[in-house]
Design an enzyme around this catalytic site. Structure first.
Site, PDB file in Angstrom:
ATOM      1  N   GLU A 147     -62.138 -43.228  12.227  1.00 49.03           N
ATOM      2  CA  GLU A 147     -61.569 -43.241  10.881  1.00 49.03           C
ATOM      3  C   GLU A 147     -60.336 -44.145  10.829  1.00 49.03           C
ATOM      4  O   GLU A 147     -59.384 -43.967  11.591  1.00 49.03           O
ATOM      5  CB  GLU A 147     -61.190 -41.834  10.442  1.00 49.03           C
ATOM      6  CG  GLU A 147     -60.670 -41.777   9.020  1.00 49.03           C
ATOM      7  CD  GLU A 147     -60.421 -40.361   8.541  1.00 49.03           C
ATOM      8  OE1 GLU A 147     -60.215 -40.181   7.319  1.00 49.03           O
ATOM      9  OE2 GLU A 147     -60.420 -39.440   9.376  1.00 49.03           O
ATOM     10  N   GLU A 241     -63.358 -35.202   0.519  1.00 47.07           N
ATOM     11  CA  GLU A 241     -62.225 -34.619   1.234  1.00 47.07           C
ATOM     12  C   GLU A 241     -61.074 -34.424   0.257  1.00 47.07           C
ATOM     13  O   GLU A 241     -60.676 -35.354  -0.444  1.00 47.07           O
ATOM     14  CB  GLU A 241     -61.807 -35.535   2.382  1.00 47.07           C
ATOM     15  CG  GLU A 241     -60.741 -34.969   3.280  1.00 47.07           C
ATOM     16  CD  GLU A 241     -60.360 -35.929   4.399  1.00 47.07           C
ATOM     17  OE1 GLU A 241     -60.391 -35.512   5.560  1.00 47.07           O
ATOM     18  OE2 GLU A 241     -60.046 -37.096   4.097  1.00 47.07           O
TER      19      GLU A 241
END
Length: 287
Positions: A147, A241
């Site tokens: 990420e 998210e």
């Protein structure tokens, strides 16, 4: 269609049996295909219960984490790096036990603000650790998603171009890029070029608003981002998210500076996000 996922932090702040049942069942009820677990402390997760519930509700799962400064592979200290490697290994074991194929997040670095740029030695240690983890993950059919996070959460991979260089050094086919719109909004110049640059090395996506609240209520150009995903032929998970002090994971909330309520009705949020992402991807496909 891309599998749509939701981060468990929308539902719960821990992994007691009651919280586990709630998180998995609510994920299914809201129409998602995947739930993302937080693997920061796998010792508190009943993996058999998780796997049984995933099977019961017809879901898949991923797991994410960021390392801590006392267990960080992006470090020059051998003992600190060793603890970071051990933490990554434990997270990989969790992924295997729940039958997942994705371990994602800041696997290459502590998740937090460093006081200086990454050193050549620390970076080399990180590359070596991810290369080793990739070999272990390949044996279980697991893909690693690195990420790309903002400068306040790592000093190593803040842009897609940096991540591509890192992937070239790791040189493992099961290590891919994990893009997150929240971080892209801080570090990238737009929402299309990074997707094009990542191309077929894009393996996981986080959809998060600029303030981590309701998608569509901030400054993220989701229409451009969704079009870029479609144009790139991306078929992997797209996971929502969002964080609010209404749901508190003590470790994660402090790390991510979740100091205020961005929402208090997680069911409404989850249904809204599912509809928003579905409609956005659909519009991009049929524009």
């Amino acid at each position: 269609m891309n599998p749509l996922g939701i981060h468990a932090g929308v539902w719960v702040g821990g992994w007691s049996p009651e919280e586990t049942r709630l998180a998995v069942s609510r994920t299914a009820e809201a129409g998602y295909d995947l739930i993302e677990l937080t693997a920061t402390d796998p010792s508190g997760i009943d993996t058999k219960l998780v796997r049984d519930l995933l099977d019961e509700h017809g879901l898949t799962a991923s797991a994410s984490l960021g390392l801590t400064f006392d267990a960080d592979v992006n470090n020059e200290d051998t003992a600190v790096v060793r603890r970071g490697r051990a933490k990554l290994g434990t997270a990989l074991e969790l992924v295997a036990r729940i039958g997942s194929t994705h371990l994602v997040g800041a696997l290459y670095s502590a998740l937090g603000k460093y006081s200086a740029p990454a050193t050549k030695k620390a970076r080399a240690n990180s590359v070596a650790a991810i290369r080793e983890l990739a070999g272990q993950a390949a044996d279980s059919g697991v893909t690693l998603g690195l990420e790309i996070v903002n400068r306040y959460e790592s000093n190593l991979l803040n842009t897609t171009r940096q991540a591509l260089e890192f992937l070239d050094e790791v040189d493992a086919p099961n290590v891919l890029i994990h893009l997150d719109t929240y971080h892209m909004n801080i570090e990238e110049g737009d929402f299309a070029r990074p997707v094009r640059e990542a191309a077929d090395r894009l393996g996981y996506v986080h959809v998060g608003e600029s303030h981590r609240g309701y998608p569509g209520s901030g400054t993220i150009d989701f229409a451009t981002f969704f079009r870029a995903l479609v144009d790139a032929g991306y078929e992997g998970p797209v996971t929502f998210e969002s964080f609010s002090s209404a749901v508190v994971d003590p470790a994660l909330s402090s790390t991510l500076a979740v100091w205020r309520d961005l929402w208090d009705d997680n069911e409404d949020l989850a249904h809204h996000a599912h509809r928003y992402i579905t409609d956005g991807l659909h519009a991009a496909r049929w524009r």
